[in-house]
Design a protein around this motif. Structure first.
Motif, PDB file in Angstrom:
ATOM      1  N   ALA A   1       0.859  -1.202  -0.063  1.00  0.00           N
ATOM      2  CA  ALA A   1      -0.034   0.010  -0.027  1.00  0.00           C
ATOM      3  C   ALA A   1       0.875   1.190  -0.029  1.00  0.00           C
ATOM      4  CB  ALA A   1      -1.094  -0.055   1.226  1.00  0.00           C
ATOM      5  N   GLY A   2       0.544   2.276  -0.753  1.00  0.00           N
ATOM      6  CA  GLY A   2       1.249   3.616  -0.435  1.00  0.00           C
ATOM      7  C   GLY A   2       0.585   4.603   0.375  1.00  0.00           C
ATOM      8  N   ALA A   3      -0.597   4.241   0.913  1.00  0.00           N
ATOM      9  CA  ALA A   3      -1.200   5.179   2.056  1.00  0.00           C
ATOM     10  C   ALA A   3      -2.458   4.128   2.635  1.00  0.00           C
ATOM     11  CB  ALA A   3      -1.869   6.200   1.281  1.00  0.00           C
ATOM     12  N   LEU A   4      -2.443   4.534   3.917  1.00  0.00           N
ATOM     13  CA  LEU A   4      -3.525   3.801   4.616  1.00  0.00           C
ATOM     14  C   LEU A   4      -4.649   4.833   5.053  1.00  0.00           C
ATOM     15  CD1 LEU A   4      -1.222   1.905   7.066  1.00  0.00           C
ATOM     16  CD2 LEU A   4      -1.777   1.154   4.939  1.00  0.00           C
ATOM     17  N   ILE A   5      -5.902   4.229   4.990  1.00  0.00           N
ATOM     18  CA  ILE A   5      -7.224   4.848   5.427  1.00  0.00           C
ATOM     19  C   ILE A   5      -7.744   4.476   6.311  1.00  0.00           C
ATOM     20  CG2 ILE A   5      -9.092   6.234   4.650  1.00  0.00           C
ATOM     21  CD1 ILE A   5      -8.001   6.470   1.864  1.00  0.00           C
ATOM     22  N   PHE A   6      -7.874   4.902   7.598  1.00  0.00           N
ATOM     23  CA  PHE A   6      -8.747   4.236   8.595  1.00  0.00           C
ATOM     24  C   PHE A   6     -10.058   4.766   8.678  1.00  0.00           C
ATOM     25  CE2 PHE A   6      -4.137   3.622   9.539  1.00  0.00           C
ATOM     26  CZ  PHE A   6      -4.218   2.521   9.886  1.00  0.00           C
ATOM     27  N   ASP A   7     -11.238   3.955   8.831  1.00  0.00           N
ATOM     28  CA  ASP A   7     -12.419   4.044   9.427  1.00  0.00           C
ATOM     29  C   ASP A   7     -12.098   4.460  10.792  1.00  0.00           C
ATOM     30  OD1 ASP A   7     -15.305   4.583   9.837  1.00  0.00           O
ATOM     31  OD2 ASP A   7     -14.959   2.275  10.509  1.00  0.00           O
TER      32      ASP A   7
ATOM     33  N   GLY B   1       7.340   6.075   5.812  1.00  0.00           N
ATOM     34  CA  GLY B   1       6.844   7.244   5.380  1.00  0.00           C
ATOM     35  C   GLY B   1       5.629   7.192   4.593  1.00  0.00           C
ATOM     36  N   VAL B   2       4.859   6.152   4.950  1.00  0.00           N
ATOM     37  CA  VAL B   2       3.495   5.873   4.483  1.00  0.00           C
ATOM     38  C   VAL B   2       2.548   6.765   5.006  1.00  0.00           C
ATOM     39  CG1 VAL B   2       1.519   4.094   3.812  1.00  0.00           C
ATOM     40  CG2 VAL B   2       4.172   3.332   3.741  1.00  0.00           C
ATOM     41  N   PRO B   3       1.919   7.756   4.394  1.00  0.00           N
ATOM     42  CA  PRO B   3       0.728   8.609   5.055  1.00  0.00           C
ATOM     43  C   PRO B   3      -0.509   7.893   5.157  1.00  0.00           C
ATOM     44  CG  PRO B   3       0.803   8.679   2.469  1.00  0.00           C
ATOM     45  CD  PRO B   3       1.962   7.852   2.732  1.00  0.00           C
ATOM     46  N   MET B   4      -1.012   8.465   6.256  1.00  0.00           N
ATOM     47  CA  MET B   4      -2.242   7.591   7.059  1.00  0.00           C
ATOM     48  C   MET B   4      -3.135   8.781   7.088  1.00  0.00           C
ATOM     49  SD  MET B   4      -0.424   5.442   9.755  1.00  0.00           S
ATOM     50  CE  MET B   4       0.619   6.719  10.325  1.00  0.00           C
TER      51      MET B   4
ATOM     52  N   GLU C   1      -0.821  12.050  13.924  1.00  0.00           N
ATOM     53  CA  GLU C   1      -0.156  11.030  13.324  1.00  0.00           C
ATOM     54  C   GLU C   1      -0.919  10.903  11.797  1.00  0.00           C
ATOM     55  OE1 GLU C   1       2.157   8.666  14.175  1.00  0.00           O
ATOM     56  OE2 GLU C   1       2.195   9.579  16.046  1.00  0.00           O
ATOM     57  N   PHE C   2      -1.952  11.450  11.722  1.00  0.00           N
ATOM     58  CA  PHE C   2      -2.748  11.531  10.390  1.00  0.00           C
ATOM     59  C   PHE C   2      -2.589  12.656   9.672  1.00  0.00           C
ATOM     60  CE2 PHE C   2      -5.300   8.634  13.327  1.00  0.00           C
ATOM     61  CZ  PHE C   2      -4.897   7.499  12.784  1.00  0.00           C
ATOM     62  N   ALA C   3      -2.380  12.404   8.184  1.00  0.00           N
ATOM     63  CA  ALA C   3      -2.158  13.620   7.195  1.00  0.00           C
ATOM     64  C   ALA C   3      -3.421  14.343   7.170  1.00  0.00           C
ATOM     65  CB  ALA C   3      -1.712  13.316   6.068  1.00  0.00           C
ATOM     66  N   THR C   4      -4.529  13.547   7.356  1.00  0.00           N
ATOM     67  CA  THR C   4      -5.885  14.422   7.080  1.00  0.00           C
ATOM     68  C   THR C   4      -6.978  13.698   8.202  1.00  0.00           C
ATOM     69  OG1 THR C   4      -7.649  15.470   5.714  1.00  0.00           O
ATOM     70  CG2 THR C   4      -6.693  13.496   5.122  1.00  0.00           C
ATOM     71  N   VAL C   5      -7.881  14.388   8.502  1.00  0.00           N
ATOM     72  CA  VAL C   5      -9.015  13.868   9.177  1.00  0.00           C
ATOM     73  C   VAL C   5     -10.318  14.142   8.388  1.00  0.00           C
ATOM     74  CG1 VAL C   5     -10.508  13.405  11.250  1.00  0.00           C
ATOM     75  CG2 VAL C   5      -7.986  13.342  11.360  1.00  0.00           C
TER      76      VAL C   5
ATOM     77  N   GLU D   1     -11.363  11.794  -1.507  1.00  0.00           N
ATOM     78  CA  GLU D   1     -10.969  13.119  -0.727  1.00  0.00           C
ATOM     79  C   GLU D   1      -9.470  12.824   0.095  1.00  0.00           C
ATOM     80  OE1 GLU D   1     -10.287  17.413   0.061  1.00  0.00           O
ATOM     81  OE2 GLU D   1     -11.148  16.223  -1.463  1.00  0.00           O
ATOM     82  N   ALA D   2      -9.458  11.898   0.737  1.00  0.00           N
ATOM     83  CA  ALA D   2      -8.251  11.381   1.586  1.00  0.00           C
ATOM     84  C   ALA D   2      -7.254  11.119   0.614  1.00  0.00           C
ATOM     85  CB  ALA D   2      -8.874  10.461   2.429  1.00  0.00           C
ATOM     86  N   ALA D   3      -7.338  10.458  -0.489  1.00  0.00           N
ATOM     87  CA  ALA D   3      -6.474  10.127  -1.168  1.00  0.00           C
ATOM     88  C   ALA D   3      -5.821  11.377  -1.728  1.00  0.00           C
ATOM     89  CB  ALA D   3      -6.919   9.280  -2.409  1.00  0.00           C
ATOM     90  N   ARG D   4      -6.676  12.484  -2.213  1.00  0.00           N
ATOM     91  CA  ARG D   4      -6.505  13.536  -2.743  1.00  0.00           C
ATOM     92  C   ARG D   4      -5.619  14.561  -1.836  1.00  0.00           C
ATOM     93  NH1 ARG D   4      -7.332  18.802  -3.159  1.00  0.00           N
ATOM     94  NH2 ARG D   4      -8.529  18.793  -1.262  1.00  0.00           N
ATOM     95  N   ARG D   5      -6.004  14.603  -0.479  1.00  0.00           N
ATOM     96  CA  ARG D   5      -5.495  15.342   0.281  1.00  0.00           C
ATOM     97  C   ARG D   5      -3.972  14.987   0.584  1.00  0.00           C
ATOM     98  NH1 ARG D   5      -9.647  17.105   4.843  1.00  0.00           N
ATOM     99  NH2 ARG D   5     -11.052  17.960   3.632  1.00  0.00           N
ATOM    100  N   MET D   6      -3.866  13.305   0.714  1.00  0.00           N
ATOM    101  CA  MET D   6      -2.597  12.752   0.779  1.00  0.00           C
ATOM    102  C   MET D   6      -1.417  12.848  -0.421  1.00  0.00           C
ATOM    103  SD  MET D   6      -3.420   9.648   3.458  1.00  0.00           S
ATOM    104  CE  MET D   6      -4.668   8.870   2.305  1.00  0.00           C
ATOM    105  N   GLY D   7      -2.139  13.280  -1.537  1.00  0.00           N
ATOM    106  CA  GLY D   7      -1.525  13.170  -2.721  1.00  0.00           C
ATOM    107  C   GLY D   7      -1.255  12.021  -3.321  1.00  0.00           C
ATOM    108  N   VAL D   8      -1.756  11.137  -3.214  1.00  0.00           N
ATOM    109  CA  VAL D   8      -1.572   9.561  -3.707  1.00  0.00           C
ATOM    110  C   VAL D   8      -2.875   9.049  -4.692  1.00  0.00           C
ATOM    111  CG1 VAL D   8      -0.425   8.965  -1.766  1.00  0.00           C
ATOM    112  CG2 VAL D   8      -2.769   8.580  -1.574  1.00  0.00           C
ATOM    113  N   ALA D   9      -2.527   8.179  -5.490  1.00  0.00           N
ATOM    114  CA  ALA D   9      -3.643   7.603  -6.317  1.00  0.00           C
ATOM    115  C   ALA D   9      -4.599   6.742  -5.623  1.00  0.00           C
ATOM    116  CB  ALA D   9      -2.916   6.951  -7.477  1.00  0.00           C
ATOM    117  N   PRO D  10      -5.850   6.871  -5.720  1.00  0.00           N
ATOM    118  CA  PRO D  10      -7.014   6.116  -5.010  1.00  0.00           C
ATOM    119  C   PRO D  10      -6.507   4.458  -4.972  1.00  0.00           C
ATOM    120  CG  PRO D  10      -8.043   7.598  -6.293  1.00  0.00           C
ATOM    121  CD  PRO D  10      -6.689   7.705  -6.628  1.00  0.00           C
TER     122      PRO D  10
END
Length: 233
Positions: A17-23, A116-119, A142-146, A164-173
């Motif tokens: 994974a290039g980024a992690l998104i948590f519920d 360096g994996v954004p969350m 710890e999170f780049a965005t909430v 939107e989380a992917a957009r704010r972290m600057g990563v592809a969905p």
């Protein structure tokens, strides 16, 4: 405590994974039963029937206004907000002494941070509920965005918050890995083009069998140590 790969997602399973998104609810913390208790009391107060399993399956991940609104057609938005806040206040009062991270969450976050994996957090919870969890646990920084519906996004199963989380972290969905405990959340991830891990805090793995974007299911984060998508190095 097992990790169950989805055979139909072999390619996604193998890619880190290039980024992690948590519920949040039911994922960062195991708190959904406290929500259900509050909802049951709320339904009783308003003379409404309440079916716990069906209610979770159909509403988990939705914004509170999206849940309350259909019960009171034609009622002003301000009153809907007041009705929903009564439930949320009851939930916070009962859950506050029990806030604790799901096992294995903190080591996973520390490892992601070291590589360096954004969350991000994408939760249908109102800001006060998010503060209760993230600030009590000291995790907000710890999170780049909430992201939440309070910022104008639709609740799940709409993909808005994940996109939107992917957009704010600057990563592809498609590089994101989502952690979710509810079918609505997994469906939102699917619509966003994202892989998902089903956290089995409320449902068994069979509750997510219909989703081909689920690459694993686990009772907590300790069970995900060998998941290829989490091999950041």
């Amino acid at each position: 405590m097992t990790t169950e790969p989805n055979p139909s997602s072999t390619k996604a399973w193998d890619e880190p994974a290039g980024a992690l998104i948590f519920d949040m609810d039911g994922t960062i913390v195991d708190n959904m039963r406290f929500h259900d208790d509050a909802w049951e009391s709320w339904h009783r107060e308003h003379g409404l029937p309440f079916d716990r399993p069906a209610f979770f399956r159909t509403t988990a991940g939705m914004a509170v206004s999206e849940i309350v609104g259909p019960y009171f057609p034609g009622v002003a938005a301000e009153e809907i907000a007041r009705l929903g806040e009564a439930k949320e206040t009851l939930y916070r009062e009962t859950y506050r002494p029990h806030v604790a991270p799901l096992p294995g969450l903190l080591p996973l976050m520390a490892r992601a941070r070291s590589f360096g994996v954004p969350m991000a957090v994408a939760s249908a919870a109102p800001p006060e509920n998010i503060a209760l969890v993230l600030d009590t646990l000291g995790l907000r920084a710890e999170f780049a965005t909430v992201i939440s519906p309070s910022q104008g996004f639709r609740g799940k199963p709409h993909p808005d918050m994940f996109v939107e989380a992917a957009r704010r972290m600057g990563v592809a969905p498609e590089t994101c890995l989502v952690f979710e405990d509810a079918p609505n959340g997994v469906e939102a991830a699917r619509r966003a083009g994202m892989r998902a891990v089903a956290m089995l805090t409320m449902l068994g793995a069979e509750g997510f069998a219909a989703y081909d974007n689920v690459v694993a299911s686990a009772t907590d984060f300790n069970a995900l140590d060998r998941l290829p998508a989490l091999r950041f190095g």
